[in-house]
Write an enzyme that holds these catalytic residues in place. Structure first.
Site, PDB file in Angstrom:
ATOM      1  N   TYR A 100    -117.275 -14.454-108.813  1.00  0.00           N
ATOM      2  CA  TYR A 100    -116.816 -15.076-107.572  1.00  0.00           C
ATOM      3  C   TYR A 100    -116.536 -13.981-106.541  1.00  0.00           C
ATOM      4  CZ  TYR A 100    -114.126 -17.685-104.229  1.00  0.00           C
ATOM      5  OH  TYR A 100    -113.672 -18.237-103.056  1.00  0.00           O
ATOM      6  N   ASP A 173    -112.188 -17.110-116.140  1.00  0.00           N
ATOM      7  CA  ASP A 173    -112.280 -18.000-114.977  1.00  0.00           C
ATOM      8  C   ASP A 173    -113.251 -19.115-115.371  1.00  0.00           C
ATOM      9  OD1 ASP A 173    -112.899 -19.349-112.626  1.00  0.00           O
ATOM     10  OD2 ASP A 173    -112.860 -17.542-111.375  1.00  0.00           O
TER      11      ASP A 173
HETATM   12  C1  PLP Z   1    -113.527 -21.001-105.485  1.00  0.00           C
HETATM   13  C2  PLP Z   1    -113.395 -20.098-106.646  1.00  0.00           C
HETATM   14  C3  PLP Z   1    -112.292 -19.237-106.779  1.00  0.00           C
HETATM   15  C4  PLP Z   1    -111.232 -19.138-105.718  1.00  0.00           C
HETATM   16  O1  PLP Z   1    -110.522 -20.337-105.598  1.00  0.00           O
HETATM   17  P1  PLP Z   1    -109.835 -20.830-104.211  1.00  0.00           P
HETATM   18  O2  PLP Z   1    -109.204 -22.109-104.638  1.00  0.00           O
HETATM   19  O3  PLP Z   1    -110.932 -20.982-103.210  1.00  0.00           O
HETATM   20  O4  PLP Z   1    -108.861 -19.774-103.830  1.00  0.00           O
HETATM   21  C5  PLP Z   1    -112.219 -18.455-107.918  1.00  0.00           C
HETATM   22  N1  PLP Z   1    -113.162 -18.496-108.865  1.00  0.00           N
HETATM   23  C6  PLP Z   1    -114.234 -19.300-108.763  1.00  0.00           C
HETATM   24  C7  PLP Z   1    -115.251 -19.307-109.845  1.00  0.00           C
HETATM   25  C8  PLP Z   1    -114.394 -20.130-107.653  1.00  0.00           C
HETATM   26  O5  PLP Z   1    -115.465 -20.916-107.553  1.00  0.00           O
END
Ligand code: PLP
Length: 390
Positions: A100, A173
């Site tokens: 990301y 993540d």
């Molecule tokens: C969008 C996203 C983030 C960040 O999240 P926000 O809610 O936009 O701060 C982190 N990791 C991944 C994989 C994302 O798609």
């Protein structure tokens, strides 16, 4: 109540005992009464460290991930950065080369200035992780799987084993997979992080994040303290919307996965498409691992490379009618994005790549819209489109 569909649909079976309501209340109160004996009978003092509205979404996600405790944050970035800030300056961390984009930027810039030593490694390759891990020095391995925006797959169980041998924690993540498709804690991860803005809420109307811990330990206490003291907390109205979104999580993600799979298979034979990135495809690097660690589908995200280069890709996005040209992912409406324009100079993403977030519309509407745009962009006047980043 054990099956995840039931947990999500009924918000862990919660009923508000004060009124018998099936739907949880919203508590806008920022402060909570102290008893005459000077105690706080409900354990709550002030809304920055805790608000009772968080419980419905946090407990639901915690149950779906099989965690010990879950904290909500004001965004996915706030959740992710809280994990890194719980480390000490000087600690060594390993993160993926392709991940990301905003978090990669934060790691390369802020985290590095703050004193973390960050190595960006190809985490689709467990042997590369093994080589990068420094026993006794590496404190955190960060994996994103499938990873934005090429949907790179990392083997969570292998990464957990390597991280633990080196004395490090593994954080995953899992935004793109959601607990519907992957449960990283059951594969050995120590922490799961979500941008709840995406699939968990699912309706593109809340920015939120979450961290789920496998166990309550001293590292988790630091993350809790960062949440409470740094104060990147979710508002009660957003927390309430998030619990409502979670109720339909399974229906949405399964429909999105089915649709994305059909799109990926059909686009793979489209003459205007040179490559499709989707973990379901047998030729996809990481397909075997995805088959092992993802259950019930491969997710709603896919990317394509358009023959004719960046101009043809941008022209394709310009000509869709049903797909919406917008960033973000995981909502019920389908989105298309020329990723290199968003990430700007230095991005590892090919400049002819379009990222597709599949919503819950009719799959044939989505395919025909995209196929029409691809046909006209690659045979029409694609040359006249400029490739300027915004
Ligand atoms: C969008 C996203 C983030 C960040 O999240 P926000 O809610 O936009 O701060 C982190 N990791 C991944 C994989 C994302 O798609």
């Amino acid at each position: 109540m054990t099956e995840p569909e039931t947990i999500a649909a009924q918000t862990v079976g919660r009923i508000d005992p004060s009124v018998g309501a099936l739907i949880p209340p919203i508590h806008p109160s920022t402060t909570f009464e102290r008893a005459p004996d000077n105690s706080f009978p409900e354990g709550r003092i002030y809304s920055r460290p805790d608000n009772p509205t968080y419980a419905a979404a946090a407990q639901t996600l915690n149950a779906l991930e099989g965690g010990a405790e879950t904290l909500l944050f004001s965004s996915g970035m706030a959740a992710a950065t809280a994990v890194f800030l719980a480390l000490d300056p000087g600690d060594h961390v390993i993160a993926p080369k392709v991940m990301y984009w905003a978090l990669r930027g934060w790691l390369a810039d802020f985290a590095t200035r703050w004193g973390l030593r960050v190595d960006f490694v190809d985490l689709a390759d467990a042997t590369a992780l093994e080589a990068a891990a420094r026993p006794g020095e590496t404190r955190l391995v960060w994996v994103e799987t499938p990873a934005n925006p090429m949907w790179t797959i990392s083997d969570i169980a292998a990464a957990a084993a390597i991280a633990h041998r080196a004395g490090a924690r593994l954080a995953v993540d899992s935004t793109a997979a959601s607990p519907v498709l992957t449960r990283p804690l059951s594969l050995g991860a120590d922490l799961v992080v979500h941008s709840a803005t995406k699939y968990l809420n699912g309706h593109s109307d809340v920015v939120a994040g979450a961290v789920v811990a496998a166990r309550r330990d001293e590292f988790w206490d630091r993350i809790r303290m960062i949440s409470a003291r740094n104060g990147a907390v979710l508002g009660p109205f957003e927390a309430w919307l998030l619990q409502r979104g979670l109720r339909t999580l399974f229906l949405r993600v399964r429909a999105q996965s089915r649709s994305a799979q059909e799109l990926a298979e059909r686009l793979a034979t489209h003459e205007a498409v040179s490559e499709v990135f989707y973990p379901c495809l047998p030729a996809f690097r990481g397909h075997d691992v995805a088959q092992r660690q993802m259950h019930g589908g491969y997710g709603g995200m896919l990317s394509i490379r358009v023959r004719g280069g960046a101009a043809a890709a941008i022209a394709t996005a310009a000509q869709v009618k049903i797909w919406k040209r917008a960033t973000s992912l995981g909502g019920v409406e389908s989105l298309i994005e020329h990723r290199a324009s968003v990430e700007g100079p230095g991005t590892p993403v090919p400049d002819d790549l379009l990222r597709l977030s599949t919503g819950i519309e009719s799959t044939s509407d989505l395919f025909e819209d995209l196929a029409r745009a691809l046909d006209s962009a690659t045979t029409g006047s694609a040359e006249s489109v400029s490739v300027a980043a915004p």
